[in-house]
Enzyme design. Structure first.
Site, short mmCIF file in Angstrom:
data_model
loop_
_atom_site.label_atom_id
_atom_site.label_comp_id
_atom_site.label_asym_id
_atom_site.label_seq_id
_atom_site.Cartn_x
_atom_site.Cartn_y
_atom_site.Cartn_z
N LYS A 156 3.74 2.03 -2.55
CA LYS A 156 2.63 1.36 -3.22
C LYS A 156 2.76 1.40 -4.73
O LYS A 156 2.63 0.37 -5.41
CB LYS A 156 1.30 2.00 -2.82
N THR A 157 3.01 2.59 -5.25
CA THR A 157 3.07 2.73 -6.70
C THR A 157 4.26 1.96 -7.26
O THR A 157 4.14 1.26 -8.28
CB THR A 157 3.17 4.22 -7.09
N ASP B 108 -3.75 4.07 -10.13
CA ASP B 108 -2.82 4.65 -9.17
C ASP B 108 -3.46 5.82 -8.43
O ASP B 108 -4.09 6.70 -9.04
CB ASP B 108 -1.56 5.13 -9.90
N ASP B 109 -3.27 5.84 -7.11
CA ASP B 109 -3.82 6.94 -6.30
C ASP B 109 -5.31 7.11 -6.57
O ASP B 109 -5.76 8.17 -7.05
CB ASP B 109 -3.10 8.25 -6.67
N LYS C 185 -16.34 -4.82 -10.94
CA LYS C 185 -17.22 -5.99 -10.81
C LYS C 185 -17.56 -6.61 -12.16
O LYS C 185 -17.93 -7.78 -12.23
CB LYS C 185 -18.52 -5.52 -10.12
N LYS D 42 9.78 6.91 1.00
CA LYS D 42 10.07 8.07 0.16
C LYS D 42 10.60 9.23 0.98
O LYS D 42 11.46 10.00 0.52
CB LYS D 42 8.80 8.49 -0.61
#
Ligand SMILES: Nc1ncnc2c1ncn2[C@@H]1O[C@H](COP(=O)(O)OP(=O)(O)OP(=O)(O)O)[C@@H](O)[C@H]1O
Ligand SMILES: Nc1ncnc2c1ncn2[C@@H]1O[C@H](COP(=O)(O)OP(=O)(O)OP(=O)(O)O)[C@@H](O)[C@H]1O
Ligand SMILES: Nc1ncnc2c1ncn2[C@@H]1O[C@H](COP(=O)(O)OP(=O)(O)OP(=O)(O)O)[C@@H](O)[C@H]1O
Ligand SMILES: Nc1ncnc2c1ncn2[C@@H]1O[C@H](COP(=O)(O)OP(=O)(O)OP(=O)(O)O)[C@@H](O)[C@H]1O
Ligand SMILES: Nc1ncnc2c1ncn2[C@@H]1O[C@H](COP(=O)(O)OP(=O)(O)OP(=O)(O)O)[C@@H](O)[C@H]1O
Ligand SMILES: Nc1ncnc2c1ncn2[C@@H]1O[C@H](COP(=O)(O)OP(=O)(O)OP(=O)(O)O)[C@@H](O)[C@H]1O
Ligand SMILES: [Mg+2]
Ligand SMILES: [Mg+2]
Ligand SMILES: [Mg+2]
Ligand SMILES: [Mg+2]
Ligand SMILES: [Mg+2]
Ligand SMILES: [Mg+2]
Lengths: 269, 269, 269, 269, 269, 269
Positions: free
Chosen positions: A70-71, A124-125, A152, A224
């Site tokens: 994801k990162t 991130d995370d 928002k 990973k």
């Protein structure tokens, strides 16, 4: 078209991409259909932000198991777009800070971005930004409320922004209402057997006959973990063999590879 | 009569409506019977406040799913009435403040309004003002108590006030007793197939033959999601096609539109 | 006798009753047998306090649904008795204060009252004084302990006191042990059909033939809701008709009255 | 013997008993076998403390429903013994104090008592000292720990002490381990029909024929409620009759007495 | 051998044993096989600490019902050993202190002990040190963590230490992990009928024929309750008889003894 | 090869290993196959860190029952590797510190290590660093978040690090997500009968015929308990025999050994 065009452009100037590069420690390799598809979708969002009039703020959540990539993917969007402002917000630079200070730092990144006509912010995370633990559960509601509002709040007139979040605790974010606060959510998957085969072929550390067997046991693991297991196995049972293997002189012993996996009890869970 | 009269009046002076206008990013379009009916009911409350002797304080809650149009509707009431004091209270301008400071700001808005003979206060996203998260659940009881008292406290003699609240967490407000503290509660609905058809016809981005199919899958979604999905689809599968579509030269490919929907896993939930 | 005597006496001097008068915004009308009976019982307590030797402190709780008339009744006792010290303690004048400050203010009212030979203290909306919300539940234990002690602590020798509490959360007060701390508890009821008929007759805004039908649907609602619904209906479906109705020239359209009720979803609960 | 001897002694000097006297607002009347027996047992403990060598600290808890006479009984022991140091610790003198300050005050009373050769400390309404509410439940653990230690800590050599606690929340004290920390626990009961008859005969406010009927409905109520109900009933249905009744000229109307009971909903629970 | 040797030695100098002596208010009598056995085991640990090379830190927990004799036994070990440093850590000397201060005091005792070649530390009533109440449950985690570390931390080289803990809440300590932190745990029991007989014979306050009956009802009670009940009974039903009984002139009336037991409701639980 | 090479090297300079040595109070003996295997695996990780390019940070968790030898094993890795920076982080040196200070100390150790090209950090008894108790459960989320980030944060370019954690509460760490944050987890087991036999033979304190019987009852116990029980038994039933036994003149009486085990109730759990 847009996607191919992007690959060719070298931005004349832009965000420093050093921090982003560190997020791709093992580079970016071809690792399956789904990963590529998601990358393309996310790049389209970057394009949309650039030309949009009705949606000055787009938000996208990448969720998936720990280590699925994801990162690295978010960082790649940040690098590959030619946005003048790209910033990653991570718990690593806020260790030990109070909730209030973290909150202020996050707000600061948004305020800075509002000054740029086009900006990308990577959260991130998110579970780590929220100081989440499953027990209780506990988390920072101050930061959670801040994110809910920032996801928002419209940028000033004429400024457009893309926010990319990553998380491996999507169920938790769901129950906070943070998932709903994102425009879209994409799931980044673990490896299939085919994906693993492709990556192992690229690495060239197994004998050709062993690749299928190795890929088989890697099925369902995140990218990973694959890199980590391969490196452990490359030491050999008595140490010292990694150089020979990486230089291609030797191959990893498949039985030793199995041993490594079964010893590390938590790996398969 | 009153409702038609209102449409004609241009207030000689009044509240600045800039903030309110930003709440209607996609304008106000005809989007179904229920939305119009609720708008009219709420405008009647504004009239009642103007002439009332026995009820110096009227309070009305607009509740409904995220993106159904609550804030835009409340802003419209504020703009369309000719009240000298109209103010929106929103978490966006209070990020990171302590409960006490938020509380003080809210009280300040009421105290200012008490000085005006007629006033409208919009409490936008009450769950956000209350710093609500479902986990726990957690929220600010200080702010909750403040609202409970303010929603019941009469303005000084001779001053009349309308309070409009919005929320997408009506169950939560219910359990706090905040729903009961409002004089009336109206539910702002999601789109029906017919509503979606009407809005898509206005946008003119689908081929005529595709409108029904598109409206079908949009059934049950809120208005704001419709705008977002249409804009995403307008980029095309490989980017770059939005200008052609908005200028009317091309139409959105209905299959790509389906793709966009199915990718974004969280959208249909 | 005592009750009729009270009505005749105009106290030479006494507590300012301005605050108390504001609690009876719609005046006091004849609204059913039970309301009158409770008023008389409470007035008897005021008499008892005046002549008692063995009970220097009497405490009485008025509980009932929101809007049933508790505060107006308590205020009436305060006004109709000729006690030199009558004070209402309400959350409205303590918005945003800390628990400690609220506590101190409440104690101050009692200490002041102890200086007067005869005193009445009205603790209005005790759940609000206690900062109660059902979720959790949460409330101020500091204030709760303070009330528990004050409701039991005797005034100094020779001073007599009546404390009247009001609440619409009697179950909560029960579980705190605050109900048991009151000498007596009286339940103030909602309207029966007969009660509603009587009140509507007095208001004279329905055609004679419609009164029964209107009273029928108002059965089980509290007094305050009746006033609110009637005023909303008096605007008419398109606004502007309230003057004609209150002046008696027109009557409320019974169907519009039904509409008003069914729109406001939360009303019937 | 000891018990009769005590009644005769007028202590040459000793503790001021003013505070203790206020705890017996309605005096001490003969109200049943069990009350007398408990009084005698408690007086024996006072004797034991005086002569004991092996138990310098005795502790006794009086528990029972609200109003059953615990405080009055404890005060009587304090008054009737001829101990030089008798002190009542009550929440009434500590309203609004912090846990720490309350704790310090309680410790101070014990430290003072340790200086006296013989002392009695009454911990009145221990649940109130502990700031107990059933919801949660909540209470002060600081004060709870302080009591647990003080109830076990021996006075200095040569000093003897009797601690009497009262509570109407014995289940709660039980779960804190405070009951076990007392040497003995005695239950002070509500009235039986016979007890009530005896007390009503003493009061002489009912017609002889009505006493049994009145006692019947008072069965199971605590002593203090009896006094309160009788006084309410003595006002008469329209007020003003109490003087005539207490002077013996009139009697309480038994039906009015029933009315009073049934109105006050919480009384019978 | 060691145990008999210990009894003979009078330490030339050593820890002041005043505090320890106060813990044996009723002296040490022969009260059953198990008590003696445990005492011997604990004395062996003291010996082991003296000669050990591999275990510079030994820790032993005495657990059992309230009043079973744990503190007295621990104090006896402290007194009977000839260790230069013996210290009892008790909540009695830390009333009202903050968690932090208590923590600091406990650490201080250990630091002091580390300077002595041989030391005994008694942690008396560990649940009280931890500010434990069953409701919640609540306790000081700061102190709990401190104990968990101190019970495992080795003294400096060349220094040896014995830690004896006592508790009547072994289940609680268990769930904290504090039991496991002790090297061994011994349970100190209540009295059997035979134990009680032996102790009563020593006291000589019952007629010989009554001793069995009295011991019967004392079965299962802890030692400290026995002493308390006997002393209460020795006052006689009307007081004043204790001197005659202790001097041996009279005996306790067995029926009065039964009465005392049944009155004190909490005793048998 | 690597492992045998390591045994021979005496590091020219390196981390002070005093603290680490204290962690092996009973030395390191051969105690079973699994222990040796784990030691080798962990040493391989140390080698991997030294040569790795793709994994600058490796993390390994040793989990197992209290006393199974985790800390001693981690210390051995630290000593046997020739890394210039080896540091143990333990709760023992942080007693009574605030969460924030502990957090800062831990971060400091990592920051220092980042300056060294190769480093090992031992996080000993992670549950203790986290101030964990099962009741609640309670723990420091501040420290928990800090560890979660530190276990994932890469050292600066060119620096490599191995982190070894130990815990006997693996279930708790699991639920915090800390297990998943480690690259691998190894379980350190209790003794089998065979392991116990081997260790007892080495100690030479039992008669040859008794070794099997003794090993039998030690099956399933951790190593540290074995040492403790043997030492207790070596005192003999009446004390004083340990010297004779350790010098080999006498042997431990097997029945006394059984007694010791059964007395100490908590040992077998
Ligand atoms: N196509 C790819 N997409 C993503 N990552 C890739 C790809 N090819 C190689 N990688 C490598 O795989 C690793 C993915 O790790 P990454 O930190 O991005 O995972 P993650 O999902 O963010 O993990 P975590 O949940 O722990 O935060 C990186 O080292 C990256 O360099
Ligand atoms: N008739 C209409 N009523 C309301 N909104 C409309 C209407 N026509 C178009 N819109 C547009 O629809 C959008 C409604 O979004 P809005 O923010 O008001 O929804 P919301 O219910 O407040 O969402 P949220 O729950 O996220 O606060 C606005 O962009 C508005 O301009
Ligand atoms: N006989 C009556 N008794 C009480 N109130 C009456 C009576 N006649 C008319 N009223 C009017 O009815 C209304 C009752 O409202 P009130 O605020 O006293 O209700 P409440 O029970 O205190 O409500 P809440 O639970 O919201 O505090 C007042 O406006 C009062 O003027
Ligand atoms: N024999 C008696 N024993 C106790 N109280 C008596 C007796 N005779 C009369 N009384 C009166 O009865 C009342 C008992 O009330 P008291 O306050 O002692 O009850 P309580 O159990 O302490 O109540 P609470 O639970 O509310 O603290 C007192 O007013 C006392 O004067
Ligand atoms: N052999 C004995 N062992 C222990 N105590 C004895 C013995 N003989 C007499 N006693 C007396 O019995 C009493 C035991 O009380 P002690 O305070 O030690 O009990 P405890 O278990 O510590 O109680 P608690 O749980 O309340 O702390 C002491 O007064 C002591 O003097
Ligand atoms: N091969 C071995 N491996 C580990 N420890 C050994 C070995 N041989 C002997 N020992 C000894 O066994 C003891 C193991 O205790 P250690 O403190 O390491 O256990 P632990 O698992 O860390 O316990 P805890 O859970 O209490 O922290 C040490 O005293 C060590 O000297
Ligand atoms: Mg990541
Ligand atoms: Mg909104
Ligand atoms: Mg009211
Ligand atoms: Mg009392
Ligand atoms: Mg003890
Ligand atoms: Mg360890």
């Amino acid at each position: 078209d847009f996607l191919s065009a992007l690959q060719e452009i070298i931005p004349a100037f832009g965000a420093s991409t050093d921090d982003l590069e560190r997020c791709r420690l093992n580079g970016i390799v071809e690792c399956g259909e789904r990963h590529r598809h998601l990358y393309q979708r996310a790049m389209l969002l970057a394009e949309q932000v650039k030309v949009s009039k009705g949606s000055p703020l787009l938000t996208c959540l990448l969720e998936g198991p720990g280590g699925s990539g994801k990162t690295a993917m978010a960082a790649s969007i940040g690098i590959d777009s030619d946005f003048p402002y790209v910033k990653i917000v991570s718990a690593e630079s806020m260790i030990g800070l109070s909730e209030g200070s973290k909150c202020a730092q996050i707000v600061k990144v948004f305020e800075d971005a509002y000054k740029s006509q086009l900006s990308i912010i990577i959260l991130d995370d998110i579970e780590r930004l929220l100081e989440y633990v499953a027990i209780g559960p506990r988390f920072s509601n101050l930061i959670s409320q801040t994110l809910l509002v920032l996801l928002k709040r419209l940028p000033p007139k004429g400024k457009n922004m893309l926010v990319i979040g990553t998380t491996s605790e999507v169920g938790f974010l769901e129950s906070l209402g943070i998932c709903d606060a994102f425009s879209v959510t994409y799931r980044v998957p673990t490896l299939t057997r085919e994906d693993a085969t492709k990556v192992l072929e690229g690495l060239n550390v197994f004998a050709e006959d062993d690749i299928d067997a190795a890929a088989e046991v890697l099925h369902g693991l995140p990218l990973k973990k694959l890199y980590m297991l391969v490196e452990m196995a490359a030491q050999g049972a008595r140490g010292g063999s990694s150089e020979a293997i990486y230089s291609g002189k030797e191959k990893i012993d498949i039985n030793h590879f199995y041993d490594i996996l079964s010893d590390a009890v938590s790996i398969h869970r």
